[in-house]
Scaffold this active site. Structure first.
Site, PDB file in Angstrom:
ATOM      1  N   ASP A 192       0.833  -1.212   0.000  1.00 52.52           N
ATOM      2  CA  ASP A 192       0.000   0.000   0.000  1.00 52.52           C
ATOM      3  C   ASP A 192       0.864   1.257   0.000  1.00 52.52           C
ATOM      4  OD1 ASP A 192      -2.216  -1.597   0.019  1.00 52.52           O
ATOM      5  OD2 ASP A 192      -2.710  -1.271   2.131  1.00 52.52           O
ATOM      6  N   GLU A 218      -2.200  -3.061  -9.060  1.00 57.08           N
ATOM      7  CA  GLU A 218      -0.963  -2.256  -9.051  1.00 57.08           C
ATOM      8  C   GLU A 218      -0.772  -1.537 -10.386  1.00 57.08           C
ATOM      9  OE1 GLU A 218       0.355  -6.566  -9.902  1.00 57.08           O
ATOM     10  OE2 GLU A 218      -1.220  -5.536  -8.791  1.00 57.08           O
TER      11      GLU A 218
END
Length: 297
Positions: A192, A218
């Site tokens: 994150d 991602e």
């Protein structure tokens, strides 16, 4: 504590003094104007929370003052309470017709004045809370909760807008290399951290008019308005190099990451999904040829 402001417009200094004594408090400030003309100027400058307006004044009366305030974009939403000695139904009806929210009669009772003002102030506070809530809901609808970038749906809406405007633009699709390895090695919180860090790098380097989205997982999709493919490739390379040099710090760990990008100039003659397939293939080519590179479709 932020103080709300009431603008009191009345040509009687005695009435103004009495009302100020009744209403002014640590969280409520009273500003005074003795003519309609000055009241209009002060309303534009101060943007008060509420206006108390006398109907019968020398020069411009309260009705005319109210009409002008309600026609002005800067002041039209400010509630106005008329102060009136005329309690006949025609006078009151005329007041509501020109835009007043309420009225208080002269000679007035202090507690009644306080109560009427309190009701309208509470309504205004409720409207403010509702407006903030609506803004928050709008943000949730168009942004990704982690990175605060635009989400895929909003990004596609913006793409459609640019297509309708017949504007040239290019797209970059980035994917974080070995992202699963980052999560497996350092934990999902570190993953994150990478995603939010990349978001900040993109925001710092890209132009204000560029549109950045978290495409999913991602992946990041960037739209560069008024930019052809060759120039977009240079931008993508700059972003890729900046990311590769950046040090991520998580707990006691320091690490780097890289990104791979696919770049394409949008072809208006093709549907959106075909354009995205083209850029996706460029990204796949980059991932297959060693990663940490940018490929022009």
């Amino acid at each position: 504590m932020e103080r709300d402001t009431i603008l009191l417009v009345d040509d009687s200094e005695i009435i103004c003094s009495i009302i100020k004594d009744i209403l002014e408090s640590p969280d409520l400030h009273i500003e005074i104007a003795h003519t309609g003309e000055k009241g209009i100027r002060m309303a534009r400058e101060l943007r008060p929370t509420l206006i108390l307006l006398d109907i019968i004044m020398y020069g411009m009366d309260g009705y005319e003052t109210c009409k002008i305030l309600k026609k002005d974009e800067e002041t039209k939403d400010i509630p106005i309470i008329f102060i009136t000695g005329n309690n006949d139904s025609n006078s009151l009806l005329k007041g509501f017709e020109v835009g007043a929210a309420d009225y208080v009669s002269k000679p007035f009772i202090a507690e009644e004045l306080k109560a009427r003002v309190k009701v309208h102030m509470q309504n205004i506070k409720n409207q403010r809370k509702l407006q903030i809530l609506m803004e928050e809901l709008r943000e949730l609808a168009i942004t990704d909760s982690l990175t605060k970038l635009y989400n895929r749906r909003y990004f596609l809406d913006k793409i459609n807008d640019l297509v309708k405007m017949d504007t040239i633009f290019s797209l970059i699709l980035f994917d974080v290399d070995y992202f699963k390895s980052i999560n497996d090695t350092y934990g999902h919180n570190a993953g994150d951290l990478v995603l939010t860090g990349l978001s900040q790098i993109f925001k710092l380097i890209l132009r204000e008019e560029d549109i950045i989205s978290r495409w999913g997982g991602e992946e990041f999709m960037i739209c560069l308005p008024n930019m052809a493919a060759a120039e977009a490739f240079k931008v993508a390379e700059k972003l890729r190099l900046e990311v590769s040099k950046f040090e991520f710090h998580y707990e006691d760990n320091t690490f780097h990451c890289t990104i791979t990008g696919g770049i394409a100039e949008y072809e208006a003659k093709l549907p959106v999904d075909r354009n995205i397939t083209k850029i996706d293939f460029a990204l796949y080519t980059g991932k297959s040829s060693g990663k940490n590179c940018c490929i022009l479709a």
